[in-house]
Enzyme design. Sequence first.
Site, short mmCIF file in Angstrom:
data_model
loop_
_atom_site.label_atom_id
_atom_site.label_comp_id
_atom_site.label_asym_id
_atom_site.label_seq_id
_atom_site.Cartn_x
_atom_site.Cartn_y
_atom_site.Cartn_z
N ASP A 1 0.81 -1.23 0.00
CA ASP A 1 0.00 0.00 0.00
C ASP A 1 0.83 1.27 0.00
O ASP A 1 0.44 2.29 0.58
CB ASP A 1 -0.94 0.05 1.23
CG ASP A 1 -1.76 -1.20 1.37
OD1 ASP A 1 -2.26 -1.66 0.35
OD2 ASP A 1 -1.87 -1.72 2.49
N GLN B 1 2.21 -5.97 -3.17
CA GLN B 1 2.60 -5.99 -1.75
C GLN B 1 3.92 -5.23 -1.54
O GLN B 1 4.20 -4.32 -2.27
CB GLN B 1 2.68 -7.43 -1.21
CG GLN B 1 1.31 -8.10 -1.05
CD GLN B 1 0.70 -8.60 -2.33
OE1 GLN B 1 1.37 -9.25 -3.11
NE2 GLN B 1 -0.56 -8.32 -2.56
N LYS C 1 2.15 2.49 -5.09
CA LYS C 1 2.92 2.10 -6.30
C LYS C 1 2.20 2.53 -7.57
O LYS C 1 2.82 2.90 -8.56
CB LYS C 1 3.10 0.57 -6.33
CG LYS C 1 3.94 0.03 -5.21
CD LYS C 1 4.05 -1.48 -5.26
CE LYS C 1 2.90 -2.22 -4.65
NZ LYS C 1 2.72 -2.10 -3.21
N GLY D 1 -4.55 -4.45 -4.49
CA GLY D 1 -5.66 -3.61 -4.94
C GLY D 1 -5.09 -2.31 -5.46
O GLY D 1 -4.26 -1.70 -4.80
N HIS D 2 -5.44 -1.95 -6.67
CA HIS D 2 -4.97 -0.65 -7.14
C HIS D 2 -6.10 0.10 -7.83
O HIS D 2 -7.00 -0.48 -8.41
CB HIS D 2 -3.73 -0.78 -8.04
CG HIS D 2 -3.84 -1.85 -9.04
ND1 HIS D 2 -3.00 -2.93 -9.09
CD2 HIS D 2 -4.73 -2.03 -10.03
CE1 HIS D 2 -3.37 -3.71 -10.07
NE2 HIS D 2 -4.40 -3.19 -10.66
P1 IMP Z 1 -2.43 -12.66 2.15
O1 IMP Z 1 -1.56 -12.08 1.12
O2 IMP Z 1 -3.91 -12.49 1.87
O3 IMP Z 1 -2.08 -14.07 2.49
O4 IMP Z 1 -2.18 -11.82 3.52
C1 IMP Z 1 -0.95 -11.91 4.22
C2 IMP Z 1 -0.58 -10.55 4.83
O5 IMP Z 1 -0.24 -9.66 3.78
C3 IMP Z 1 -1.71 -9.86 5.60
O6 IMP Z 1 -1.13 -9.14 6.67
C4 IMP Z 1 -2.30 -8.92 4.58
O7 IMP Z 1 -2.96 -7.83 5.18
C5 IMP Z 1 -1.05 -8.49 3.85
N1 IMP Z 1 -1.31 -8.06 2.47
C6 IMP Z 1 -1.55 -8.82 1.39
N2 IMP Z 1 -1.71 -8.07 0.30
C7 IMP Z 1 -1.53 -6.80 0.67
C8 IMP Z 1 -1.52 -5.57 -0.06
O8 IMP Z 1 -1.71 -5.48 -1.27
N3 IMP Z 1 -1.29 -4.47 0.69
C9 IMP Z 1 -1.03 -4.51 2.03
N4 IMP Z 1 -1.03 -5.64 2.73
C10 IMP Z 1 -1.27 -6.78 2.06
#
Ligand code: IMP
Length: 455
Positions: free
Chosen positions: A18, A246, A21, A45-46
């Site tokens: 977040d 991420q 990017k 998410g963008h």
């Molecule tokens: P997962 O990717 O759904 O398995 O989540 C694992 C961890 O990564 C959690 O703490 C999520 O909140 C975090 N996370 C996954 N994708 C994002 C993103 O795009 N932005 C911020 N945090 C993320």
Amino acid sequence: MFDENTKVISVVGGQWGDEGKGKFIDNLAEQADVIARGTGGNNAGHTVVVDGKKYIFHLLPSSILHKNKVNIIGNGTVIDPKVLLEEIKKLQALGHSADNLKLSGDAHVIMCYHQDLDFLKSMKKIGTTGRGIGPAYIDKAARCGIRINDLLNPSTLKEKIRLNIEEKRQTIIELAPQDAEMFDSLGLTIESKEFYSKKYSDKNIPKLSEMYHEYGKELEKYVADTRAIMREAAEQNKNILLEGAQGLLLSMDHGTYPYVTSSECSAAGLASGVGLMRNGKALSVVKAYTTRVGNGPFPTELKDKLGEQIRTTGGEYGATTGRPRRCGWLDAVALRHLVGINGPHIVISKIDILTGLDELKICTEYLYEGEEISYNGKKLTTGTKIDFFPTDSTVLEKCKPIYGYSQPGWKEDISTMPRISKLYLEAIKLLTGAQIEMVSYGAEREKIFKRNKKN
Ligand code: IMP
């Protein structure tokens, strides 16, 4: 930013995701011929702006609206076909096409049992997005995953689905509650044991296989050998932009394990996820402060009014789940870790959000406060000052921030780049060894300062 020597630029997250990017990707996509995603899935998410309206996409590359550019979803991603098809349809309903999309046949598929497992098992513990990301990557590593190409070959698909369901059915039923339950924080419903017993019964396997085959048929026109497209573009000296998802601190190898996502979000992980490792430039995006969504240690977190103020001013709510993001000061220890892995080129986002604060702080070291432990060949005892970033959450949890740098804030409009805001940027450079390539100071496209090559 692209030039004769820089033909491949990757834009990757430098903190816990977040970081904003999208804005830099959007800026660089103007000069790129090919744009490729290579890691993660619809946990990302963008925001894409179409005719002045904002839409949040999770799987489609941000530059899908540039018709003359090739948009790639690479081999390293995990794809929920239902979500991808919904995003394509949404785009078409707006009068745009996704004909410029190329999807790797080797990308892994997030199946419904992955989402159910994530939902039942990891969402509360790790604070995952509940989209099935982890379980899909587990199957990839366990060599029982289903790939996009499999969706198009019905007999192989059915057999793979059968084997997976036979292996996972019992676990899912055991994890499920007797009666349907609400997942408190997100208002989602976890179904009952009876529901999952039916969903994953032998009788239902042909129906599930048929459903995924149908998804495959709808996606077939986009499926391609994306590595070959990347290679050809590189051979033709085209500009290639790699879009990270991420951030490094969520990376499986370099992040705050186990509170991480299940993909490798470093610049090297992204290169592997698109199948192209050429000399290029990695730009790590770093917010002017720090945020984190989900569980896990966050040494500079501000759990007070100031944290709340930054969250409100910065609009710090997750694009995927809507969860409030935890906010805190910039952490130079984490940024030195980033620079060591992705290299020195960073871009700073959202510096405008700091306008009006009386004082700004940067964490320069940690103070370890815990029982004596052995970590990476060192003995850590309570009171030890450490200047490295522990990638083990149990260690990082016991690290208190030392704010070795503080300065007054600025009240002036940031678009004038007040002298005191330049001081903040200088401090970041000095404390991290980074080179700041761009600074974004607002949501609008034009609100980017670029590095004067002389500095
Ligand atoms: P997962 O990717 O759904 O398995 O989540 C694992 C961890 O990564 C959690 O703490 C999520 O909140 C975090 N996370 C996954 N994708 C994002 C993103 O795009 N932005 C911020 N945090 C993320």
